[in-house]
Design a protein around this motif. Structure first.
Motif, PDB file in Angstrom:
ATOM      1  N   LYS A 165       0.567  -1.193   0.204  1.00 20.95           N
ATOM      2  CA  LYS A 165       0.085   0.314   0.039  1.00 20.95           C
ATOM      3  C   LYS A 165       1.184   1.392   0.550  1.00 20.95           C
ATOM      4  O   LYS A 165       0.497   2.173  -0.575  1.00 20.95           O
ATOM      5  CB  LYS A 165      -0.872  -0.058   1.007  1.00 20.95           C
ATOM      6  N   VAL A 166       1.803   1.166   1.060  1.00 24.00           N
ATOM      7  CA  VAL A 166       3.401   2.352   0.695  1.00 24.00           C
ATOM      8  C   VAL A 166       3.720   2.296  -0.027  1.00 24.00           C
ATOM      9  O   VAL A 166       3.828   3.585  -0.314  1.00 24.00           O
ATOM     10  CB  VAL A 166       3.509   3.215   2.080  1.00 24.00           C
ATOM     11  N   TYR A 167       4.236   1.210  -0.933  1.00 21.40           N
ATOM     12  CA  TYR A 167       4.997   1.909  -1.823  1.00 21.40           C
ATOM     13  C   TYR A 167       4.105   2.223  -3.489  1.00 21.40           C
ATOM     14  O   TYR A 167       4.548   2.893  -3.207  1.00 21.40           O
ATOM     15  CB  TYR A 167       4.981  -0.290  -2.463  1.00 21.40           C
ATOM     16  N   GLU A 169       1.287   4.324  -2.864  1.00 24.82           N
ATOM     17  CA  GLU A 169       1.239   5.684  -1.675  1.00 24.82           C
ATOM     18  C   GLU A 169       2.576   6.104  -2.305  1.00 24.82           C
ATOM     19  O   GLU A 169       2.210   7.553  -2.854  1.00 24.82           O
ATOM     20  CB  GLU A 169       0.838   6.177  -1.296  1.00 24.82           C
ATOM     21  N   TYR A 208      11.404   3.854   4.021  1.00 28.57           N
ATOM     22  CA  TYR A 208       9.530   3.403   4.603  1.00 28.57           C
ATOM     23  C   TYR A 208      10.630   1.262   5.374  1.00 28.57           C
ATOM     24  O   TYR A 208       9.677   0.799   6.180  1.00 28.57           O
ATOM     25  CB  TYR A 208       9.173   3.201   4.349  1.00 28.57           C
ATOM     26  N   ARG A 212       9.980   0.176   8.474  1.00 27.23           N
ATOM     27  CA  ARG A 212       8.987  -1.856   8.259  1.00 27.23           C
ATOM     28  C   ARG A 212       9.996  -3.089   9.206  1.00 27.23           C
ATOM     29  O   ARG A 212       9.625  -4.027   9.943  1.00 27.23           O
ATOM     30  CB  ARG A 212       8.544  -1.747   7.504  1.00 27.23           C
TER      31      ARG A 212
END
Length: 273
Positions: A165-167, A169, A208, A212
């Motif tokens: 999801k973050v990748y 975004e 990020y 993580r």
């Protein structure tokens, strides 16, 4: 003498602040949040007695050998879990990135297919991250038995959803003009990613990912309490035996791991700057 200029946004900011406080207050009451209870005499004495049991830390050679093995197992669990999560996150994150969509360049390119695939990718990522890693660990412990294998799979599944999801975004928020130029010139999605998006997004992606990994180290400690091995399982044993010295040594080791992760993140960001 010039008159001071009044900030036109001061009143709206004050209004939003008051609204946030009004909404926050019933939530604090609902959770019975009373910070003053920490400073009551009986509670202070209980906390002091509990923390006093942590001193001095355990330094026996036999325990330090067990601690070293548990630390290596925790690092292996977190690293393998993040590697597995990236195998899930990278393709799903790329699939949901509209900046790399060739169908958006013009009509007649099957845009509805891309929309369906991006929706499916978002749905899969939501399912993966929607179930806490602790629940997955409880499930896999029953399949694989006690040990780090359950933790690796639990981290890989849950963190795969988070990373993906973050990748997506991060890539969406990056300047898409270089990638669009490459796509319009006939380039493929992979080349547009490598030469159009990654040069500007690499620092944030790496930062990020390392963050993580740090979270995975912490999560692997928690999952050790349900039998997934590592520092958490050793901590569980020490707490059940009321051995505060061993718990203090484990916490100190955990703090060193977190500081090392923070240093690694800073080093990688400087290298990619």
């Amino acid at each position: 003498m010039s008159t001071p200029v009044r900030d036109p946004a001061a009143l709206p900011r004050l209004g939003w602040t008051l609204l946030a406080l009004v909404l926050l207050w019933p939530l604090l009451r609902l959770t019975d949040f009373r910070p003053a209870a920490l400073f009551e005499a009986g509670n202070l004495q209980a906390m002091g007695h509990f923390l006093g049991g942590f001193l001095p830390p355990e330094t026996a050679p036999e325990f330090l050998a067990m601690l070293a093995r548990a630390t290596v197992e925790t690092l292996a669990m977190a690293t393998a879990g993040i590697a597995l999560s990236m195998l899930l996150a990278v393709p799903l994150g790329l699939l949901m990135t509209r900046s790399l969509s060739i169908s958006r360049l013009g009509p007649g390119r099957g845009g509805w297919v891309g929309q369906i695939l991006r929706g499916l990718a978002r749905g899969v990522l939501a399912v993966l991250r929607g179930v806490p890693e602790l629940v997955w660990a409880l499930l896999f412990v029953r399949v694989f038995g006690l040990g780090a294998a359950a933790g690796v799979l639990a981290l890989g599944i849950t963190y795969g959803g988070m990373l993906g999801k973050v990748y997506g975004e991060i890539l969406e928020s990056t300047d898409a003009r270089p990638a669009r130029i490459l796509l319009e010139a006939g380039s493929g999605r992979l080349a547009a990613l490598c030469y159009g998006l990654l040069p500007n997004a690499a620092q944030e992606l790496v930062s990020y990912t390392v963050y993580r990994w740090e979270c995975a180290v912490r999560a692997s400690v928690v999952m050790g309490f349900v039998g997934a091995g590592g520092l958490g399982q050793l901590m569980d044993q020490s707490m059940k035996m009321l051995n505060g010295g061993e718990a203090a040594s484990i916490l100190a080791t955990f703090l060193v791991l977190v500081l090392a992760a923070d240093g690694l993140s800073g080093f990688l960001r400087r290298r990619l700057a």
